[in-house]
Design a protein around this motif. Structure first.
Motif, PDB file in Angstrom:
ATOM      1  N   SER A 150       0.798  -1.221  -0.193  1.00 40.08           N
ATOM      2  CA  SER A 150      -0.106   0.206   0.227  1.00 40.08           C
ATOM      3  C   SER A 150       0.806   1.166   0.181  1.00 40.08           C
ATOM      4  O   SER A 150       1.738   1.341   0.899  1.00 40.08           O
ATOM      5  CB  SER A 150      -0.953  -0.184   1.335  1.00 40.08           C
ATOM      6  OG  SER A 150      -1.585   1.241   1.341  1.00 40.08           O
ATOM      7  N   SER A 166      -3.976   7.389  -2.913  1.00 40.31           N
ATOM      8  CA  SER A 166      -5.155   6.990  -3.162  1.00 40.31           C
ATOM      9  C   SER A 166      -6.148   7.529  -2.441  1.00 40.31           C
ATOM     10  O   SER A 166      -6.007   8.251  -1.651  1.00 40.31           O
ATOM     11  CB  SER A 166      -5.272   5.260  -3.315  1.00 40.31           C
ATOM     12  OG  SER A 166      -5.447   4.784  -1.867  1.00 40.31           O
ATOM     13  N   ARG A 168      -8.246   5.891  -0.528  1.00 40.39           N
ATOM     14  CA  ARG A 168      -8.405   4.801   0.513  1.00 40.39           C
ATOM     15  C   ARG A 168      -7.717   5.439   1.916  1.00 40.39           C
ATOM     16  O   ARG A 168      -6.662   5.646   1.881  1.00 40.39           O
ATOM     17  CB  ARG A 168      -7.970   3.477   0.217  1.00 40.39           C
ATOM     18  CG  ARG A 168      -8.056   2.488   1.151  1.00 40.39           C
ATOM     19  CD  ARG A 168      -7.318   1.120   0.906  1.00 40.39           C
ATOM     20  NE  ARG A 168      -5.897   1.450   1.001  1.00 40.39           N
ATOM     21  CZ  ARG A 168      -5.131   1.263   1.796  1.00 40.39           C
ATOM     22  NH1 ARG A 168      -5.778   0.932   3.435  1.00 40.39           N
ATOM     23  NH2 ARG A 168      -3.909   1.497   1.897  1.00 40.39           N
ATOM     24  N   THR A 171      -5.212   2.514   7.029  1.00 40.24           N
ATOM     25  CA  THR A 171      -5.526   1.402   8.152  1.00 40.24           C
ATOM     26  C   THR A 171      -4.745   1.208   9.266  1.00 40.24           C
ATOM     27  O   THR A 171      -3.657   1.647   9.089  1.00 40.24           O
ATOM     28  CB  THR A 171      -5.961   0.110   7.307  1.00 40.24           C
ATOM     29  OG1 THR A 171      -4.715  -0.429   6.982  1.00 40.24           O
ATOM     30  CG2 THR A 171      -6.953   0.312   6.160  1.00 40.24           C
ATOM     31  N   SER A 195      -5.964  10.965   1.832  1.00 39.97           N
ATOM     32  CA  SER A 195      -7.673  10.530   2.420  1.00 39.97           C
ATOM     33  C   SER A 195      -7.879  10.378   3.937  1.00 39.97           C
ATOM     34  O   SER A 195      -8.749   9.739   4.259  1.00 39.97           O
ATOM     35  CB  SER A 195      -8.328   9.405   1.806  1.00 39.97           C
ATOM     36  OG  SER A 195      -8.335   9.645   0.269  1.00 39.97           O
TER      37      SER A 195
END
Length: 236
Positions: A150, A166, A168, A171, A195
C-alpha cells in the motif's frame, strides 16, 4: 518570475508556452531550473533518477534536488522539459482535516514558508511529500528500495515515510507495518495520506509514536496527531 518559453510536443506538434516552477531554497530565495533549448522528450517510463534535477541557487550557491520539469500536452503526452547545462539530473534523490488540538509551534530555527505543489496525480503527491520532508530538514530523500502493498515509500537518514496517494484512508495495518519497518531500520516512521485515517489507525499511531499527516490538494501536509505537530515544530 521565469519567462515562459514555447514548447512543441513531438507527438502532436502542438505548441504551448511553459514557465518553470519555482521552489524555495533553504536560504529563502526562489530557485527555478534553467530551461535548455533542446526539444522536450515524451515520458514513456519513470525512474527515481529521471524525476529529479540538481539546481544551484543563484542567491547562496547551494545545490539541491528538485522535481524534473514536466508539462502535460492536450494530446495526453507528458513531456520532460530539458534543463540547461549546470543543472544536471541526479541519480538519487479531499482529505479529512485534523481534529486534534495542535501544539504550540515554536521552532528554534525558523524555516522559510513551505511552498507546496498542487496535487493532480499520485506522482504530484509523492513530489509534495518529498519537498515537505526536505523542508523539514531531511536532505537525502530517496525512494525506498522495496515497494509496499500500500502506498509508496520514501527514506532518508533516520527516516522512513509512507505516502498513500489513493482515495483509501490508511488502516491500522498500514500504520503498524510502517512502524515495524522504521523499528527495523532504527528510524522515525512518518505516514502521509491524501484521504486520512480510519479511527483505530489514529489510535494505534498515537500508541506507537508515529506522526500522521494528511495532504490536501494544494500539496500541503497537515498534522493529524501530536507527534506530527512535534515533527513540524522541531524539524529533522
Amino acid at each position: 518570475m521565469a519567462e515562459s518559453v514555447p514548447v512543441r510536443c513531438p507527438v502532436c506538434r502542438r505548441e504551448q508556452l511553459y514557465a518553470p516552477p519555482s521552489y524555495p531554497c533553504t536560504c529563502g530565495a526562489p530557485v527555478q531550473p534553467p530551461m535548455a533549448r533542446s526539444a522536450p522528450q515524451p515520458v514513456t517510463h519513470r525512474t527515481w533518477a529521471d524525476d529529479w534535477v540538481s539546481v544551484q541557487c543563484e542567491a547562496c550557491g547551494r545545490k539541491d534536488e528538485w522535481p524534473q520539469p514536466e508539462l502535460g500536452c492536450a494530446c495526453g503526452t507528458v513531456l520532460r522539459i530539458p534543463v540547461a547545462e549546470g543543472a544536471t539530473t541526479h541519480g538519487r534523490p479531499a482529505p479529512s482535516l485534523p481534529v486534534h488540538i495542535p501544539l504550540p509551534r515554536t521552532s528554534s530555527s525558523p524555516r522559510p514558508a513551505f511552498q507546496p505543489v498542487t496535487i493532480r496525480s499520485a506522482r504530484d503527491a509523492i513530489t509534495a511529500v518529498a519537498l515537505y520532508l526536505r523542508w523539514l530538514g531531511y536532505r537525502d530523500i530517496r525512494s525506498a528500495e522495496h515497494r509496499t502493498s500500500s502506498g509508496i515509500g520514501l527514506v532518508a537518514t533516520g527516516l522512513v515515510a509512507q505516502v498513500e496517494p489513493s482515495l483509501r484512508p490508511a488502516t491500522l495495518r498500514d500504520v503498524e507495518c510502517l512502524w515495524l519497518t522504521g523499528t527495523a531500520e532504527s528510524a522515525l516512521s512518518v505516514y502521509f495520506s491524501l484521504s486520512g485515517y480510519v479511527a483505530d489507525a489514529r489510535v494505534r499511531a498515537d500508541e506507537l509514536g508515529v506522526p500522521l499527516f494528511v495532504v490536501d490538494l494544494t500539496g500541503t501536509p497537515q498534522p493529524v496527531n501530536s507527534r506530527a505537530d512535534e515533527l513540524y515544530s522541531a524539524g529533522a
